[in-house]
Scaffold this active site. Structure first.
Site, PDB file in Angstrom:
ATOM      1  N   GLY A  86       0.841  -1.187   0.000  1.00  0.00           N
ATOM      2  CA  GLY A  86       0.000   0.000   0.000  1.00  0.00           C
ATOM      3  C   GLY A  86       0.875   1.235   0.000  1.00  0.00           C
ATOM      4  N   ALA A  87       0.392   2.311  -0.626  1.00  0.00           N
ATOM      5  CA  ALA A  87       1.158   3.552  -0.686  1.00  0.00           C
ATOM      6  C   ALA A  87       0.248   4.721  -0.359  1.00  0.00           C
ATOM      7  CB  ALA A  87       1.769   3.732  -2.077  1.00  0.00           C
ATOM      8  N   ALA A  88       0.755   5.647   0.443  1.00  0.00           N
ATOM      9  CA  ALA A  88       0.024   6.866   0.779  1.00  0.00           C
ATOM     10  C   ALA A  88       0.961   8.045   0.580  1.00  0.00           C
ATOM     11  CB  ALA A  88      -0.486   6.793   2.219  1.00  0.00           C
ATOM     12  N   LEU A  90       2.625   9.913   2.783  1.00  0.00           N
ATOM     13  CA  LEU A  90       3.809  10.007   3.625  1.00  0.00           C
ATOM     14  C   LEU A  90       4.741   8.817   3.477  1.00  0.00           C
ATOM     15  CD1 LEU A  90       2.295  11.345   6.983  1.00  0.00           C
ATOM     16  CD2 LEU A  90       3.241  12.637   5.069  1.00  0.00           C
ATOM     17  N   ALA A  91       4.191   7.640   3.197  1.00  0.00           N
ATOM     18  CA  ALA A  91       5.006   6.429   3.209  1.00  0.00           C
ATOM     19  C   ALA A  91       4.344   5.348   2.379  1.00  0.00           C
ATOM     20  CB  ALA A  91       5.194   5.945   4.651  1.00  0.00           C
ATOM     21  N   GLN A  92       5.083   4.249   2.206  1.00  0.00           N
ATOM     22  CA  GLN A  92       4.519   3.064   1.580  1.00  0.00           C
ATOM     23  C   GLN A  92       5.008   1.844   2.346  1.00  0.00           C
ATOM     24  OE1 GLN A  92       6.114   3.998  -2.282  1.00  0.00           O
ATOM     25  NE2 GLN A  92       7.590   2.314  -2.197  1.00  0.00           N
ATOM     26  N   VAL A  93       4.252   0.754   2.234  1.00  0.00           N
ATOM     27  CA  VAL A  93       4.533  -0.436   3.029  1.00  0.00           C
ATOM     28  C   VAL A  93       4.904  -1.598   2.116  1.00  0.00           C
ATOM     29  CG1 VAL A  93       3.601  -2.092   4.687  1.00  0.00           C
ATOM     30  CG2 VAL A  93       2.974   0.320   4.854  1.00  0.00           C
ATOM     31  N   LYS A 107       7.529  -0.227   6.657  1.00  0.00           N
ATOM     32  CA  LYS A 107       6.939   1.062   6.295  1.00  0.00           C
ATOM     33  C   LYS A 107       8.063   2.063   6.027  1.00  0.00           C
ATOM     34  CE  LYS A 107       3.658   4.540   8.018  1.00  0.00           C
ATOM     35  NZ  LYS A 107       2.722   4.872   9.126  1.00  0.00           N
ATOM     36  N   ASP A 239      -6.735   8.068  14.089  1.00  0.00           N
ATOM     37  CA  ASP A 239      -6.844   7.884  12.641  1.00  0.00           C
ATOM     38  C   ASP A 239      -7.484   6.531  12.311  1.00  0.00           C
ATOM     39  OD1 ASP A 239      -6.657   8.682  10.047  1.00  0.00           O
ATOM     40  OD2 ASP A 239      -4.529   8.236   9.819  1.00  0.00           O
TER      41      ASP A 239
END
Length: 453
Positions: A86-88, A90-93, A107, A239
């Protein structure tokens, strides 16, 4: 003038929704306003940088330096998936395998995020000042204040790891809750390595149906753990959007579990605020309107306490007077709330500037939880209010006992707590019987006896 007002009002409404209010049925993260969030899918790194020994750097794919870093990564992991899970913004995993056979999630913070986030805050501040200059009634400078305070915490992954361990310890009695274990030897401020945990998103009813997961049980347990965090411990995961709350069946016990992810953003409630918040919710559930006014004022709402109570509960004033634990949420009431939210936007803006900053993330958290309940179709269920009642009683009783100077007073508070909790339990049994076939049978029997007489 009317057209300009409409445009600015629309922008203000979007900003307001991001604070956690339930306005138009869309749940926005406050950081969605930032430039980084707008580029959510556009800026993922091509390579994971070797931040375990050196600072995070952006390395061009295919270069000698890239392959050198890849070889170093292989020294730490038996395998490492280049494609992120997954990617957002701020970061990706990434999913990886340790040499001892354990599967982990890694992460990784995107390059230049820390620099870019500072620019985003400046952009937001300029835009909000422009809105405030055009329309003084719309004041959202608290968004900038909160962003300045929270962004550095979210960018420090070691802080996220500490939060994860703390909440796991505080809620260790909840066997249904799973928090990934942190691997500190493979973590830095910009890389966090933890146990890999799979599951479906908490709002995925189809996933729950396929895996025989009880939707009502999940909603009930979610309410339990958040009530415990807010009212008892004052340490709140802020969150809980569906991507951060997973559900699954435990392979061994076959029990439903909740996996809580992304522990970067927490709110720590000071004791005075937490206790007044407990008292306010207790008054709301008892339909004690004098108490609602008293504790709303103590939490900074002033004369706007009716609006504050409606915003906090996402219920109408009529429902509050009747008792929110006794009246189910209807679609008509939801429509009324959304219409009033748009109508009273300037007043809501003023209210949000008056309440303590701690309240803002709680409003966002409440909104996200209500959104999950709405999708799961469990929002009308009284169990969440009963769990909140239990936590409020326990929190206030614990505080009272800590202040008791004499043994008889301590015993009085303890017995009052036990009695009140028993009353809540009995009321829950009554509601269960009322909704069950047994309750229907008893009602028919009473009706028949009355008719026979």
């Amino acid at each position: 003038m009317a057209g300009r007002l409409l445009k600015v009002s629309s922008a203000a409404a979007a900003l307001l929704a991001s604070s956690g209010l339930y306005l138009y049925g869309k749940h926005l993260d406050p950081s969605d306003v930032s430039v980084v969030r707008f580029g959510r899918a556009a800026a993922t790194t091509a390579v994971i940088s070797y931040d375990y020994l050196t600072s995070l750097r952006n390395v061009q794919y295919g270069t000698e330096e890239y392959w050198a870093l890849k070889s170093k990564i292989r020294q730490l992991f038996a395998s490492f998936e280049d494609t992120p899970q997954g990617a957002a913004s701020l970061a990706q995993v990434h999913k990886a395998l340790l040499h001892d056979g354990r599967t982990v999630a890694v992460k990784v913070q995107h390059p230049k995020v820390q620099t870019q986030s500072s620019r985003d805050i400046v952009v937001i501040e300029v835009l909000l000042k422009a809105v405030k200059w055009l329309f003084p009634d719309f004041s959202f400078m608290w968004l900038v204040e909160e962003a300045k305070k929270n962004m550095p915490l979210e960018l420090d992954f070691l802080n996220e790891g500490r939060n994860a361990e703390k909440v796991a310890e505080l809620l260790k009695d909840f066997k249904f809750l799973k928090v990934p274990k942190i691997h500190w030897d493979l973590s830095t401020k910009r890389i966090l390595t933890m146990d890999f945990m799979e599951g479906g998103q908490v709002n995925d009813r189809e996933y729950m149906r396929r895996h025989s997961i009880d939707v009502n049980e999940i909603s009930r347990n979610l309410g339990k753990m958040y009530s415990e965090m807010i009212f008892v411990h004052g340490f709140v995961h802020c969150d809980p959007h569906p991507g951060n709350v997973l559900v699954r069946k435990c392979p061994k016990s076959k029990r439903s579990e909740i996996v809580l992810l992304d522990h970067g953003l927490y709110q720590v409630l000071n004791q005075a605020f937490r206790l007044d918040y407990c008292r306010l919710w207790r008054a709301l559930m008892k339909a004690d309107m004098k108490g609602v006014e008293r504790y709303s004022r103590r939490l900074g709402a002033g004369d706007m306490f009716p609006l504050f109570a409606c915003v906090l509960t996402a219920r109408s004033w009529a429902s509050l007077n009747a008792g929110i634990s006794r009246t189910a949420v209807t679609s008509l009431e939801d429509t009324e709330i959304r219409a009033n939210a748009a109508r009273y936007l300037p007043q809501i803006s003023e209210l949000l500037n008056k309440v303590p900053r701690q309240m803002l993330l709680l409003l966002k958290t409440n909104d996200l939880l209500r959104g999950i309940e709405t999708v799961l179709q469990t929002r009308a269920n009284a169990s969440s209010f009963l769990n909140m009642s239990r936590c409020c009683v326990r929190a206030l009783s614990r505080h009272g006992r800590s202040k008791a100077r004499y043994r008889p007073r301590w015993l009085q508070i303890f017995l009052s707590e036990v009695l009140t909790l028993w009353q809540i339990n009995l009321y829950e049994v009554f509601l269960w019987m009322k909704a069950s076939m047994l309750g229907s049978w008893l009602r028919n029997l009473v009706s028949w006896l009355q008719f026979a007489q």
